[in-house]
Design an enzyme around this catalytic site. Structure first.
Site, PDB file in Angstrom:
ATOM      1  CG  MET A 218      34.026 -10.525 -12.903  1.00 55.00           C
ATOM      2  SD  MET A 218      34.674 -11.721 -14.069  1.00 55.00           S
ATOM      3  CE  MET A 218      33.266 -12.814 -14.180  1.00 55.00           C
TER       4      MET A 218
ATOM      5  CD  GLN B  34      38.393   4.055 -10.171  1.00 58.18           C
ATOM      6  OE1 GLN B  34      39.602   3.999 -10.327  1.00 58.18           O
ATOM      7  NE2 GLN B  34      37.563   3.348 -10.919  1.00 58.18           N
TER       8      GLN B  34
ATOM      9  CG  HIS C 278      35.642  -3.827 -17.935  1.00 58.31           C
ATOM     10  ND1 HIS C 278      36.684  -4.730 -17.887  1.00 58.31           N
ATOM     11  CD2 HIS C 278      36.064  -2.733 -17.261  1.00 58.31           C
ATOM     12  CE1 HIS C 278      37.686  -4.208 -17.222  1.00 58.31           C
ATOM     13  NE2 HIS C 278      37.340  -2.998 -16.823  1.00 58.31           N
TER      14      HIS C 278
HETATM   15  O1  PAF Z   1      38.921   1.718 -12.836  1.00 61.00           O
HETATM   16  C1  PAF Z   1      39.713   1.863 -13.791  1.00 61.00           C
HETATM   17  O2  PAF Z   1      39.821   1.024 -14.679  1.00 61.00           O
HETATM   18  C2  PAF Z   1      40.578   3.115 -13.842  1.00 61.00           C
HETATM   19  O3  PAF Z   1      40.978   3.499 -12.583  1.00 61.00           O
HETATM   20  C3  PAF Z   1      39.907   4.277 -14.609  1.00 61.00           C
HETATM   21  C4  PAF Z   1      38.639   4.753 -13.906  1.00 61.00           C
HETATM   22  C5  PAF Z   1      39.568   3.859 -16.033  1.00 61.00           C
HETATM   23  C6  PAF Z   1      40.867   5.466 -14.675  1.00 61.00           C
HETATM   24  O4  PAF Z   1      42.039   5.137 -15.337  1.00 61.00           O
END
Ligand code: PAF
Length: 274
Positions: free
Chosen positions: A175, A144, A28
């Site tokens: 991670m 995703q 992140h």
């Molecule tokens: O990747 C994630 O952490 C989640 O799938 C997201 C994109 C924040 C949607 O809830």
């Protein structure tokens, strides 16, 4: 949040959004750093989205630590943490969902019915609330990212989607907030994922292109681990996610396994380094 976003846009600011479910880690942080570099107003959303978890999945157990997340975000130079509660996002009477079709059918979509419907719905809502010009996502959740790219293009959403490389621990483990579930022994076992990816990539780089042979390489490593239940080991074209029989530099090797109760995913593109 919409009010702040509208004022920022009026003042000519570029809003960068990093959508997360919290329990922030170095993966992140790399998204936030890039968001900081490219945006004037950097927003991180923290929301464990109930609609992307299936029955019997880990919604209740998903690790949460807002205090720690606030510290990580501050260190990365985040301007705003948007951390709504479930009823703010899904008030009573809520009934609107969004589906990306073919791209979400295979891989994790086949194993987690409804998962991507929840993801694309909440991401759309976050885009409408935060009104970013760009949003950053990690490539570990490859499907995703593909679904979100498709959705923004198909629905003419004015948001640039930025895909960022997978961040790994020094020993290769990708991670993930879910790594927190792993025992020491399970964590050691989980290294078979990055070893499997590396073996396939090296075999490809040495000239092997038959997917059956490359798959055998991966299976020899991951399949040898008794504690690992394999969900899939698949070779697909990285944008369309269509299965391939012969690998090329744009072939995605995607893995999903369960170790104990923990579901882990990892991937690489055969012609790329990460
Ligand atoms: O990747 C994630 O952490 C989640 O799938 C997201 C994109 C924040 C949607 O809830």
């Amino acid at each position: 949040m919409q009010g702040i976003a509208a004022s920022a846009r009026k003042a000519g600011q570029v809003i960068a959004l990093v959508p997360t479910m919290g329990y922030l880690h170095a993966g992140h942080a790399s998204l936030m750093r890039e968001g900081r570099r490219r945006g004037d107003l950097l927003v991180v959303s923290i929301f464990v989205n109930p609609t992307q978890f299936g029955v019997g999945e880990d919604f209740a157990a998903y690790p949460r630590d807002l205090q720690r997340d606030m510290q990580v975000a501050a260190e990365a130079g985040v301007d705003i943490i948007f951390a709504p509660k479930a009823p703010d996002i899904y008030p009573s009477g809520y009934q609107t969902y969004l589906d990306v079709e073919q791209l979400t059918l295979p891989l994790c979509g086949a194993k987690r019915p409804g998962h991507f419907r929840g993801v694309t719905t909440v991401v759309t809502k976050l885009f409408n609330i935060v009104m970013p010009q760009l949003a950053l996502f990690g490539k570990k959740d490859f499907q995703q990212l593909a679904a979100i790219r498709r959705m923004t293009a198909d629905l003419n959403m004015p948001v640039e989607i930025v895909g960022m490389p997978i961040v790994r621990e020094a020993d290769g483990l990708a991670m993930s907030s879910r790594n927190a579930y792993l025992t020491t022994a399970e964590r050691a076992t989980a290294l078979c994922l990055s070893r499997g990816l590396r073996a396939a990539r090296l075999a490809y780089q040495a000239g092997e292109t038959k997917v059956t042979a490359l798959r055998e390489n991966v299976m020899a490593i991951i399949g040898a681990e008794k504690a690992v239940a394999i969900e899939y080991v698949e070779f697909r074209q990285q944008h369309s996610l269509v299965e391939v029989a012969h690998a090329a530099s744009d072939t995605l090797l995607a893995l999903a396994v369960k170790i104990g109760n923990t579901r882990l995913i990892d991937n690489c593109v055969l012609g790329e380094e990460n």
